[in-house]
Design a protein around this motif. Structure first.
Motif, PDB file in Angstrom:
ATOM      1  N   MET A   1      -3.897 -10.339  -7.450  1.00 49.22           N
ATOM      2  CA  MET A   1      -4.562 -10.963  -6.541  1.00 49.22           C
ATOM      3  C   MET A   1      -4.569 -10.389  -5.253  1.00 49.22           C
ATOM      4  SD  MET A   1      -3.581 -13.865  -7.616  1.00 49.22           S
ATOM      5  CE  MET A   1      -4.064 -14.425  -8.293  1.00 49.22           C
ATOM      6  N   SER A   2      -3.443 -10.357  -4.692  1.00 53.30           N
ATOM      7  CA  SER A   2      -3.427  -9.858  -3.364  1.00 53.30           C
ATOM      8  C   SER A   2      -4.037  -8.486  -3.387  1.00 53.30           C
ATOM      9  CB  SER A   2      -2.019  -9.746  -2.896  1.00 53.30           C
ATOM     10  OG  SER A   2      -1.340  -8.951  -3.784  1.00 53.30           O
ATOM     11  N   GLU A   3      -3.813  -7.889  -4.482  1.00 51.39           N
ATOM     12  CA  GLU A   3      -4.341  -6.537  -4.515  1.00 51.39           C
ATOM     13  C   GLU A   3      -5.815  -6.503  -4.302  1.00 51.39           C
ATOM     14  OE1 GLU A   3      -3.549  -4.118  -7.688  1.00 51.39           O
ATOM     15  OE2 GLU A   3      -1.422  -4.517  -7.688  1.00 51.39           O
ATOM     16  N   SER A   4      -6.468  -7.361  -5.019  1.00 50.61           N
ATOM     17  CA  SER A   4      -7.915  -7.299  -4.889  1.00 50.61           C
ATOM     18  C   SER A   4      -8.298  -7.682  -3.485  1.00 50.61           C
ATOM     19  CB  SER A   4      -8.576  -8.225  -5.881  1.00 50.61           C
ATOM     20  OG  SER A   4      -8.123  -9.529  -5.660  1.00 50.61           O
ATOM     21  N   LYS A   5      -7.519  -8.550  -2.951  1.00 52.82           N
ATOM     22  CA  LYS A   5      -7.821  -9.000  -1.608  1.00 52.82           C
ATOM     23  C   LYS A   5      -7.665  -7.823  -0.654  1.00 52.82           C
ATOM     24  CE  LYS A   5      -4.645 -11.430   0.201  1.00 52.82           C
ATOM     25  NZ  LYS A   5      -3.686 -12.529   0.393  1.00 52.82           N
ATOM     26  N   TYR A   6      -6.599  -7.113  -0.855  1.00 49.66           N
ATOM     27  CA  TYR A   6      -6.381  -5.958   0.008  1.00 49.66           C
ATOM     28  C   TYR A   6      -7.449  -4.911  -0.203  1.00 49.66           C
ATOM     29  CZ  TYR A   6      -2.013  -7.090   2.273  1.00 49.66           C
ATOM     30  OH  TYR A   6      -1.066  -7.645   3.082  1.00 49.66           O
ATOM     31  N   ARG A   7      -7.850  -4.799  -1.429  1.00 52.84           N
ATOM     32  CA  ARG A   7      -8.861  -3.784  -1.706  1.00 52.84           C
ATOM     33  C   ARG A   7     -10.104  -4.101  -0.903  1.00 52.84           C
ATOM     34  NH1 ARG A   7      -9.930  -4.788  -6.647  1.00 52.84           N
ATOM     35  NH2 ARG A   7      -8.014  -3.791  -7.214  1.00 52.84           N
ATOM     36  N   TRP A   9     -10.305  -5.943   1.742  1.00 55.31           N
ATOM     37  CA  TRP A   9     -10.057  -5.800   3.181  1.00 55.31           C
ATOM     38  C   TRP A   9     -10.140  -4.342   3.602  1.00 55.31           C
ATOM     39  CZ3 TRP A   9      -5.000  -9.136   3.838  1.00 55.31           C
ATOM     40  CH2 TRP A   9      -5.325 -10.500   3.686  1.00 55.31           C
ATOM     41  N   ILE A  10      -9.456  -3.542   2.829  1.00 52.57           N
ATOM     42  CA  ILE A  10      -9.411  -2.129   3.197  1.00 52.57           C
ATOM     43  C   ILE A  10     -10.765  -1.453   3.096  1.00 52.57           C
ATOM     44  CG2 ILE A  10      -8.448   0.104   2.531  1.00 52.57           C
ATOM     45  CD1 ILE A  10      -5.831  -1.423   1.852  1.00 52.57           C
ATOM     46  N   LEU A  11     -11.457  -1.756   2.027  1.00 52.99           N
ATOM     47  CA  LEU A  11     -12.766  -1.117   1.887  1.00 52.99           C
ATOM     48  C   LEU A  11     -13.697  -1.612   2.986  1.00 52.99           C
ATOM     49  CD1 LEU A  11     -13.263  -1.209  -1.986  1.00 52.99           C
ATOM     50  CD2 LEU A  11     -12.725   0.755  -0.554  1.00 52.99           C
ATOM     51  N   ASP A  12     -13.544  -2.853   3.283  1.00 58.12           N
ATOM     52  CA  ASP A  12     -14.394  -3.428   4.299  1.00 58.12           C
ATOM     53  C   ASP A  12     -14.071  -2.783   5.652  1.00 58.12           C
ATOM     54  OD1 ASP A  12     -16.316  -5.576   4.751  1.00 58.12           O
ATOM     55  OD2 ASP A  12     -14.800  -6.244   6.180  1.00 58.12           O
ATOM     56  N   THR A  13     -12.803  -2.581   5.850  1.00 60.18           N
ATOM     57  CA  THR A  13     -12.374  -1.964   7.106  1.00 60.18           C
ATOM     58  C   THR A  13     -12.878  -0.538   7.221  1.00 60.18           C
ATOM     59  OG1 THR A  13     -10.413  -3.344   7.203  1.00 60.18           O
ATOM     60  CG2 THR A  13     -10.346  -1.290   8.435  1.00 60.18           C
ATOM     61  N   ILE A  14     -12.801   0.160   6.126  1.00 56.93           N
ATOM     62  CA  ILE A  14     -13.286   1.537   6.153  1.00 56.93           C
ATOM     63  C   ILE A  14     -14.781   1.555   6.459  1.00 56.93           C
ATOM     64  CG2 ILE A  14     -13.731   3.576   4.720  1.00 56.93           C
ATOM     65  CD1 ILE A  14     -11.052   2.980   3.313  1.00 56.93           C
ATOM     66  N   ASP A  15     -15.474   0.654   5.813  1.00 53.74           N
ATOM     67  CA  ASP A  15     -16.923   0.613   6.037  1.00 53.74           C
ATOM     68  C   ASP A  15     -17.212   0.251   7.484  1.00 53.74           C
ATOM     69  OD1 ASP A  15     -17.293   1.174   3.390  1.00 53.74           O
ATOM     70  OD2 ASP A  15     -17.705  -0.885   2.787  1.00 53.74           O
ATOM     71  N   ALA A  46       0.754   0.510   2.055  1.00 54.67           N
ATOM     72  CA  ALA A  46       1.114   0.516   0.642  1.00 54.67           C
ATOM     73  C   ALA A  46      -0.097   0.233  -0.233  1.00 54.67           C
ATOM     74  CB  ALA A  46       2.210  -0.519   0.376  1.00 54.67           C
ATOM     75  N   GLU A  47      -0.866  -0.730   0.200  1.00 53.61           N
ATOM     76  CA  GLU A  47      -2.043  -1.078  -0.585  1.00 53.61           C
ATOM     77  C   GLU A  47      -3.059   0.050  -0.557  1.00 53.61           C
ATOM     78  OE1 GLU A  47      -2.371  -3.604  -2.530  1.00 53.61           O
ATOM     79  OE2 GLU A  47      -0.417  -4.444  -1.984  1.00 53.61           O
ATOM     80  N   LEU A  48      -3.113   0.665   0.586  1.00 55.09           N
ATOM     81  CA  LEU A  48      -4.065   1.762   0.714  1.00 55.09           C
ATOM     82  C   LEU A  48      -3.662   2.885  -0.249  1.00 55.09           C
ATOM     83  CD1 LEU A  48      -6.451   3.075   2.131  1.00 55.09           C
ATOM     84  CD2 LEU A  48      -4.916   3.786   3.947  1.00 55.09           C
ATOM     85  N   GLU A  49      -2.387   3.074  -0.322  1.00 54.96           N
ATOM     86  CA  GLU A  49      -1.882   4.099  -1.219  1.00 54.96           C
ATOM     87  C   GLU A  49      -2.318   3.807  -2.630  1.00 54.96           C
ATOM     88  OE1 GLU A  49       0.044   6.980  -1.620  1.00 54.96           O
ATOM     89  OE2 GLU A  49      -0.818   6.839   0.348  1.00 54.96           O
ATOM     90  N   LYS A  50      -2.184   2.559  -2.970  1.00 48.88           N
ATOM     91  CA  LYS A  50      -2.552   2.192  -4.335  1.00 48.88           C
ATOM     92  C   LYS A  50      -4.026   2.478  -4.563  1.00 48.88           C
ATOM     93  CE  LYS A  50       0.732  -1.623  -4.739  1.00 48.88           C
ATOM     94  NZ  LYS A  50       0.821  -3.093  -4.832  1.00 48.88           N
ATOM     95  N   LEU A  51      -4.791   2.122  -3.581  1.00 48.60           N
ATOM     96  CA  LEU A  51      -6.227   2.336  -3.735  1.00 48.60           C
ATOM     97  C   LEU A  51      -6.529   3.820  -3.853  1.00 48.60           C
ATOM     98  CD1 LEU A  51      -7.660  -0.251  -1.201  1.00 48.60           C
ATOM     99  CD2 LEU A  51      -7.491  -0.432  -3.665  1.00 48.60           C
ATOM    100  N   ILE A  52      -5.748   4.583  -3.154  1.00 52.41           N
ATOM    101  CA  ILE A  52      -5.972   6.032  -3.227  1.00 52.41           C
ATOM    102  C   ILE A  52      -5.628   6.499  -4.631  1.00 52.41           C
ATOM    103  CG2 ILE A  52      -5.163   8.261  -2.430  1.00 52.41           C
ATOM    104  CD1 ILE A  52      -4.704   6.913   0.320  1.00 52.41           C
ATOM    105  N   GLN A  53      -4.568   5.985  -5.126  1.00 48.92           N
ATOM    106  CA  GLN A  53      -4.166   6.401  -6.456  1.00 48.92           C
ATOM    107  C   GLN A  53      -5.185   6.015  -7.489  1.00 48.92           C
ATOM    108  OE1 GLN A  53      -0.185   5.558  -7.559  1.00 48.92           O
ATOM    109  NE2 GLN A  53       0.585   6.024  -5.528  1.00 48.92           N
ATOM    110  N   GLN A  55      -8.094   5.734  -6.891  1.00 46.32           N
ATOM    111  CA  GLN A  55      -9.328   6.362  -6.450  1.00 46.32           C
ATOM    112  C   GLN A  55     -10.409   5.432  -5.996  1.00 46.32           C
ATOM    113  OE1 GLN A  55     -10.121   8.943  -9.603  1.00 46.32           O
ATOM    114  NE2 GLN A  55      -8.398  10.211  -9.170  1.00 46.32           N
ATOM    115  N   THR A  56      -9.982   4.349  -5.542  1.00 47.39           N
ATOM    116  CA  THR A  56     -10.972   3.423  -5.006  1.00 47.39           C
ATOM    117  C   THR A  56     -11.237   3.895  -3.589  1.00 47.39           C
ATOM    118  OG1 THR A  56     -10.115   1.612  -6.303  1.00 47.39           O
ATOM    119  CG2 THR A  56     -11.362   1.026  -4.353  1.00 47.39           C
ATOM    120  N   VAL A  57     -10.219   4.466  -3.041  1.00 49.07           N
ATOM    121  CA  VAL A  57     -10.328   5.018  -1.692  1.00 49.07           C
ATOM    122  C   VAL A  57      -9.970   6.493  -1.796  1.00 49.07           C
ATOM    123  CG1 VAL A  57      -9.271   5.072   0.588  1.00 49.07           C
ATOM    124  CG2 VAL A  57      -9.750   2.896  -0.491  1.00 49.07           C
ATOM    125  N   LEU A  58     -10.692   7.273  -1.097  1.00 49.94           N
ATOM    126  CA  LEU A  58     -10.419   8.702  -1.142  1.00 49.94           C
ATOM    127  C   LEU A  58      -9.820   9.133   0.171  1.00 49.94           C
ATOM    128  CD1 LEU A  58     -13.750   9.876  -2.701  1.00 49.94           C
ATOM    129  CD2 LEU A  58     -11.639   9.216  -3.813  1.00 49.94           C
TER     130      LEU A  58
END
Length: 420
Positions: A1-7, A9-15, A46-53, A55-58
DNA sequence: GCATGCGCACAAT
DNA sequence: ATTGTGCGCATGC
């Protein structure tokens, strides 16, 4: 859950940062997430790292500094020419994809590619002392830094200046230079470490994510897909490099235990070329293009992420093309080495599945798999209609995903079972 | 001080 | 040539 939430948030922030024409770097991302959602920077990192791993975030090195990209967006554009070689390209791509998955390993840390053209640098870049020595190969091979492409194994780095590699996390850290007032939060612990380590070149071993060796990867990772690309088909850039020789790969290890894992294959040699792909999706995309040359049917090795840390590799040999199928080319068969595969597939977590598809060049669709909580077991149970209509993804990619990946994985898995 | 907007030079294709 | 990126500065809170 939180993960998706962070995903989200982070993607939104990047955008958001991108739309503001501000560099989406760790510091800004952490700050914005904290401001908007109250999340601590460390957590964000930490969440960003996960996303990088996954590959949701590059993570990319662009113009000398680290930036983060929304993989879903990046990917598309990157493809340059499609031309020709579609087929080949495609094929390769798929290959790449797979490999890509294994990029995780390296990525683990980050994928960061140097945006720079030359990746080769990478190796050097980090300056770390690198890994090179570290053994190259072990498994890491795969990706090895592409540097490999580099000319000779050892040397490739010449050109490049050193680039900063970033650790997975440093907020501001990414930059080599010590930033004075870095990060907001991230700076907090990890960040600092990372940063410092970076510059130092040595990262504390402790850092799980990327061991020192990892660094190199980083660079290439993202876009630079280059690396991957290169490796993929040796032929490509030979200019500079010689082909892949047994280069040294120091691959980074994944955060977790790559080392251990790595070795498995003996093949690496061949793989070397192969593995390269592991990169990021984007890379994958490029690969398509660039890679085209690759020989069509060679066996490749993929590594699939298994649980968090562990990655398994799978060797697949496909002939020209699975992809091609999709693309309309011919079909071919795919062999997978069952050994690992089957087990792996059953052990794949939702994140592994998402990671796999993301690496395969379908980052957007990977999200759908995640949303539907498709893990390895579920993947084995999926039918064509499930993929085409159950995930709410576009038909084109859905067809490719099913024909090229789902079906192949299932077939392989069941064949294996039969044997057993 | 901090967030945001954006012109413009530069990088990547 | 085209398009993405992000620095550096202006503006608003």
């Amino acid at each position: 859950m939180s993960e998706s939430k962070y995903r989200e948030w982070i993607l939104d922030t990047i955008d958001s940062l991108r739309s503001r024409k501000a560099r989406p770097d760790l510091e800004r991302i952490c700050r914005m997430v904290r401001r908007r959602h109250g999340s601590e920077p460390d957590r964000t990192c930490a969440e960003l790292e996960k996303l990088i791993q996954e590959q949701t975030v590059l993570k990319v090195n662009y113009k000398g500094s680290i930036s983060y990209r929304n993989a879903a967006k990046v990917q598309r554009r990157s493809r340059k020419k499609d031309d020709v070689s579609l087929t080949a390209a495609a094929a390769r791509r798929s290959a790449a994809v797979e490999e890509a998955s294994h990029s995780d390993l390296s990525n683990g840390d980050s994928a960061f590619g140097a945006a720079d053209p030359d990746e080769e640098d990478l190796e050097g870049e980090t300056s770390m002392t690198m890994d090179t020595d570290s053994n190259p190969d072990e498994e890491g091979v795969e990706e090895t830094r592409d540097g490999q492409n580099g000319p000779s194994p050892g040397h490739a780095r010449e050109d490049t200046p050193v680039r900063a590699v970033s650790a997975p996390c440093s907020p501001s850290g990414a930059r080599p230079a010590p930033v004075p007032g870095p990060g907001p939060n991230c700076s907090s612990g990890s960040t600092l470490d990372c940063a410092s380590s970076q510059k130092a070149g040595g990262r504390p071993n402790s850092l799980p994510p990327s061991s020192p060796r990892a660094l190199p990867h980083n660079d290439w990772a993202y876009d630079s897909a280059v690396s991957p690309v290169e490796r993929q088909h040796p032929g490509m850039q030979r200019d500079k490099a010689v082909d892949t020789k047994p280069v040294v790969h120091s691959r980074a290890s994944s955060p977790c235990a790559l080392n251990n894992v790595k070795k498995e294959d003996g093949h690496k040699a061949e793989d070397s070329s192969v593995s390269s792909d592991q990169l990021v999706p984007e890379s994958a995309a490029r690969l398509q293009d660039e890679v085209k040359n690759v020989s069509d049917g060679r066996p490749q090795t993929l590594s699939v992420p298994s649980d968090n840390c562990t990655f398994k590799k799978i060797d697949v040999s496909y002939t020209a093309s699975e992809e091609s199928l999709l693309n309309g080319d011919k079909g071919d068969e795919i062999l997978v080495k069952k050994e690992n595969m089957h087990q792996n597939l059953l052990q794949w977590s939702v994140a592994d599945v998402a990671s796999y598809f993301s690496a395969a060049g379908f980052p957007e669709q990977a999200v759908a798999f995640r949303t539907q909580e498709i893990d390895g077991k579920s993947l084995l149970l999926m039918q064509r209609s499930d993929v085409l209509t159950g995930l709410s993804i576009r038909l084109g990619p859905a067809l490719k995903i099913y024909e090229r990946h789902v079906k192949v994985l299932q077939r392989t898995h069941f064949l294996e079972c039969d044997d057993i």
